[in-house]
Motif scaffolding. Sequence first.
Motif, short mmCIF file in Angstrom:
data_model
loop_
_atom_site.label_atom_id
_atom_site.label_comp_id
_atom_site.label_asym_id
_atom_site.label_seq_id
_atom_site.Cartn_x
_atom_site.Cartn_y
_atom_site.Cartn_z
N THR A 146 68.94 26.90 -0.64
CA THR A 146 69.48 26.05 -1.70
C THR A 146 68.64 26.31 -2.94
O THR A 146 67.40 26.29 -2.87
CB THR A 146 69.40 24.56 -1.32
N TRP A 147 69.31 26.60 -4.05
CA TRP A 147 68.62 26.84 -5.32
C TRP A 147 69.12 25.81 -6.33
O TRP A 147 70.32 25.69 -6.58
CB TRP A 147 68.90 28.24 -5.84
N ASN A 148 68.20 25.04 -6.90
CA ASN A 148 68.52 24.09 -7.94
C ASN A 148 68.12 24.75 -9.27
O ASN A 148 66.93 24.90 -9.55
CB ASN A 148 67.74 22.79 -7.71
N SER A 207 64.77 26.87 -2.21
CA SER A 207 64.24 26.46 -0.91
C SER A 207 65.01 27.17 0.20
O SER A 207 66.13 27.63 0.00
CB SER A 207 64.33 24.94 -0.75
N TRP A 208 64.39 27.28 1.34
CA TRP A 208 65.03 27.85 2.51
C TRP A 208 64.63 27.02 3.74
O TRP A 208 63.61 26.35 3.74
CB TRP A 208 64.66 29.33 2.72
N ASN A 218 54.51 29.78 3.80
CA ASN A 218 54.49 29.10 2.50
C ASN A 218 53.47 29.81 1.61
O ASN A 218 52.84 30.79 2.03
CB ASN A 218 54.23 27.60 2.64
N ASP A 219 53.25 29.31 0.40
CA ASP A 219 52.37 30.00 -0.54
C ASP A 219 50.89 29.96 -0.14
O ASP A 219 50.09 30.72 -0.66
CB ASP A 219 52.57 29.48 -1.97
N LYS A 257 52.37 29.36 8.55
CA LYS A 257 53.69 29.64 9.12
C LYS A 257 54.53 28.36 9.06
O LYS A 257 54.06 27.29 9.45
CB LYS A 257 53.57 30.12 10.56
N VAL A 258 55.76 28.50 8.55
CA VAL A 258 56.64 27.35 8.39
C VAL A 258 58.08 27.73 8.72
O VAL A 258 58.43 28.91 8.76
CB VAL A 258 56.58 26.80 6.93
N ARG A 259 58.92 26.72 8.95
CA ARG A 259 60.36 26.92 9.18
C ARG A 259 61.18 26.51 7.96
O ARG A 259 62.40 26.58 7.97
CB ARG A 259 60.82 26.16 10.40
N SER A 260 60.50 26.04 6.90
CA SER A 260 61.18 25.73 5.64
C SER A 260 60.12 25.76 4.53
O SER A 260 58.93 25.57 4.79
CB SER A 260 61.87 24.38 5.70
#
Length: 150
Positions: A59-61, A75-76, A85-86, A90-93
Amino acid sequence: MRAALAFSTLLFAVASCSSHQPRPISCNEPSDLSKLSGIYKSSEKLTINQFGPINSSSTWNLKFDEKGHITGEKSWTSNKSVGHNDTGKKVRSDSEAIIGLIKNCKIALVETQETGMAHAELMKDQSIEVSMLQSGDKPVVTMLTLVKSK
C-alpha cells in the motif's frame, strides 16, 4: 564499391537511430498533478530478496503537489515471507517514507531511510507501473502495479 555501400548503409542506420522523435506519452497526465494524490494498492506484485521470492502486498499513500513533487509512505505486508526493516531486523511488514517527482508520466522515487529507488510510469488508466531496486546487504527487487483505491 562494397566499402562505400557498407559505409552508406551504416550511415543510414545511424541516422535513422539518432532521430529525435518524441516518444509517445503513455498516459493522460492531469494538468493538476495533485489530483493523483491518494492511497494506491498493489494489484500485481513480484518481489525477491536475499531469502528468495516474497509473497506480499503493498500500500502506497502518495501526495502529489501541483508542480510534481511527491511525498508519502509505502508499506508492505506478508503472512509467510520475511524481509528487513531499516534497522536490519527481520519482519513480516514494514513501512517507509518516500519522496519523488513526476514529469511527463515518468515517476522517480527514493526511500528516505534505506537505499531503495523506484522508477515508475503513470498509465492511461491512472495505475502506476513500478520497478523498485535496493542494493547492499539487504537487496530487494520489486515489480508491481499500483491501483488507486481512494
